[in-house]
Write an enzyme that holds these catalytic residues in place. Structure first.
Site, mmCIF file in Angstrom:
data_model
loop_
_atom_site.group_PDB
_atom_site.id
_atom_site.type_symbol
_atom_site.label_atom_id
_atom_site.label_comp_id
_atom_site.label_asym_id
_atom_site.label_seq_id
_atom_site.Cartn_x
_atom_site.Cartn_y
_atom_site.Cartn_z
ATOM 1 N N ARG A 1 5.357 -0.178 -8.998
ATOM 2 C CA ARG A 1 4.295 -0.158 -7.993
ATOM 3 C C ARG A 1 4.014 -1.541 -7.410
ATOM 4 N NH1 ARG A 1 6.061 3.889 -8.905
ATOM 5 N NH2 ARG A 1 5.081 5.830 -9.608
ATOM 6 N N SER B 1 -2.562 9.208 -8.080
ATOM 7 C CA SER B 1 -2.812 8.596 -9.386
ATOM 8 C C SER B 1 -3.664 7.349 -9.190
ATOM 9 C CB SER B 1 -1.493 8.227 -10.059
ATOM 10 O OG SER B 1 -0.728 9.386 -10.328
ATOM 11 N N GLU C 1 -4.235 1.510 -9.686
ATOM 12 C CA GLU C 1 -3.057 1.622 -8.819
ATOM 13 C C GLU C 1 -3.508 1.646 -7.371
ATOM 14 O OE1 GLU C 1 0.352 4.975 -7.972
ATOM 15 O OE2 GLU C 1 0.071 4.311 -10.043
#
Length: 302
Positions: A175, A225, A295
């Site tokens: 990520r 998420s 995230e």
């Protein structure tokens, strides 16, 4: 500011600069206050001009994709929100490669892969982001990431120069990438896939789609998420084991369907989401000694 306003309007053209644009309409969380300026450049020249003006004037700016991994504060964003226009959404298939503009939806690219019997992008069929955003954060799902299929990425650097870089130079990790640190703006990506069986590709996409519908709270606004996966753990499991399933702050809630998702149950504010996330982080830290890292990217004034 009057000079900045005039110069921005001169670059974009009359009527193409929005002021006080509510960002709740541009994020999948459906929260967020107004951006001072909102523009949609349609050419590289317009984009380069806006970026140069912002840097010269010391004005903050943000490149906006689909807003699917973004939480913008209730008091908005003091700067220029730049959303690549439709001309940056073109998708062309060249043999085993797909060339896609930064503004193209990743799901649309996956659909083209299916139509041309190209395999390797099945994981992306349900990701609600743009190609630019997917490259920026090395988006992934179900064990696959963009780094596995990216061949080259065309970017604009801080000086306005256009560079074509191999994916290996983008420092793609979990990520993350070097795009923000180096001041790059993604313009286009070339995705390299493999010939496959159309029926098998379709079947895999449908299988993953069913998993998403069954296990994820797609019926509510969210940013997917919410927390990164801690090494050796699953964020959703930690949150569930901490007794936080269904935990609510205002209109924000830890999803009862999947504890890794924070959702907008209705009427949530960005402050609700942030307060909930901080409470979740504190509870998991206290019970398990694990630091949960967001995230979702946060931006603006809360």
């Amino acid at each position: 500011m009057k000079d900045f306003d005039n110069r921005l309007a001169g670059i974009m053209g009359a009527g193409r600069v929005r002021t006080g644009e509510p960002m709740s309409g541009h994020t999948t969380f459906r929260v967020g206050g107004p951006a001072d300026y909102y523009v949609e450049p349609e050419t590289g020249e317009e984009l380069s001009g806006v970026l140069a003006l912002c840097r010269e004037a010391g004005m903050d700016f943000m490149i906006l994709g689909n807003g699917s991994n973004l939480l913008i504060g209730d008091r908005g964003y003091r700067g220029v929100m730049i959303a690549p226009g439709k001309s940056f959404s073109e998708i062309t298939v060249e043999g085993e490669r797909i060339r896609a503009g930064a503004g193209a939806m990743l799901a649309a690219v996956a659909k083209q892969a299916l139509a041309h019997s190209l395999t390797g992008l099945e994981f992306a069929a349900g990701i609600p982001g743009t190609v630019g955003g997917a490259v920026y954060m090395n988006a992934g799902a179900y064990g696959s990431e963009m780094s596995a299929v990216l061949e080259t990425v065309t970017v604009m650097d801080r000086s306005g120069q256009v560079l074509v870089l191999p994916a290996s130079e983008l420092e793609l990790g979990y990520r993350t990438s070097c795009i923000s640190a180096k001041g790059y703006v993604v313009l286009e990506a070339v995705i390299r896939l493999q010939p496959g069986d159309e029926a098998a590709i379709r079947e895999r996409m449908e299988e993953l789609s069913l998993q998403r519908r069954t296990k994820q709270p797609l019926e509510y606004p969210s940013a997917g998420s919410t927390f990164k996966r801690p090494e050796g753990y699953f964020a959703g499991k930690l949150i569930q084991d901490a007794g936080l399933r269904g935990f609510t702050v205002g209109g924000a809630q830890v999803s009862e369907k999947h504890c890794g998702f924070v959702i907008n149950r209705g009427g949530a504010t960005a402050a609700d989401v942030m307060e909930l996330c901080r409470a979740v982080q504190q509870k998991v830290r206290e019970q398990f000694g694990v630091e949960l890292e967001l995230e979702v990217r946060t931006l603006g004034e809360f």
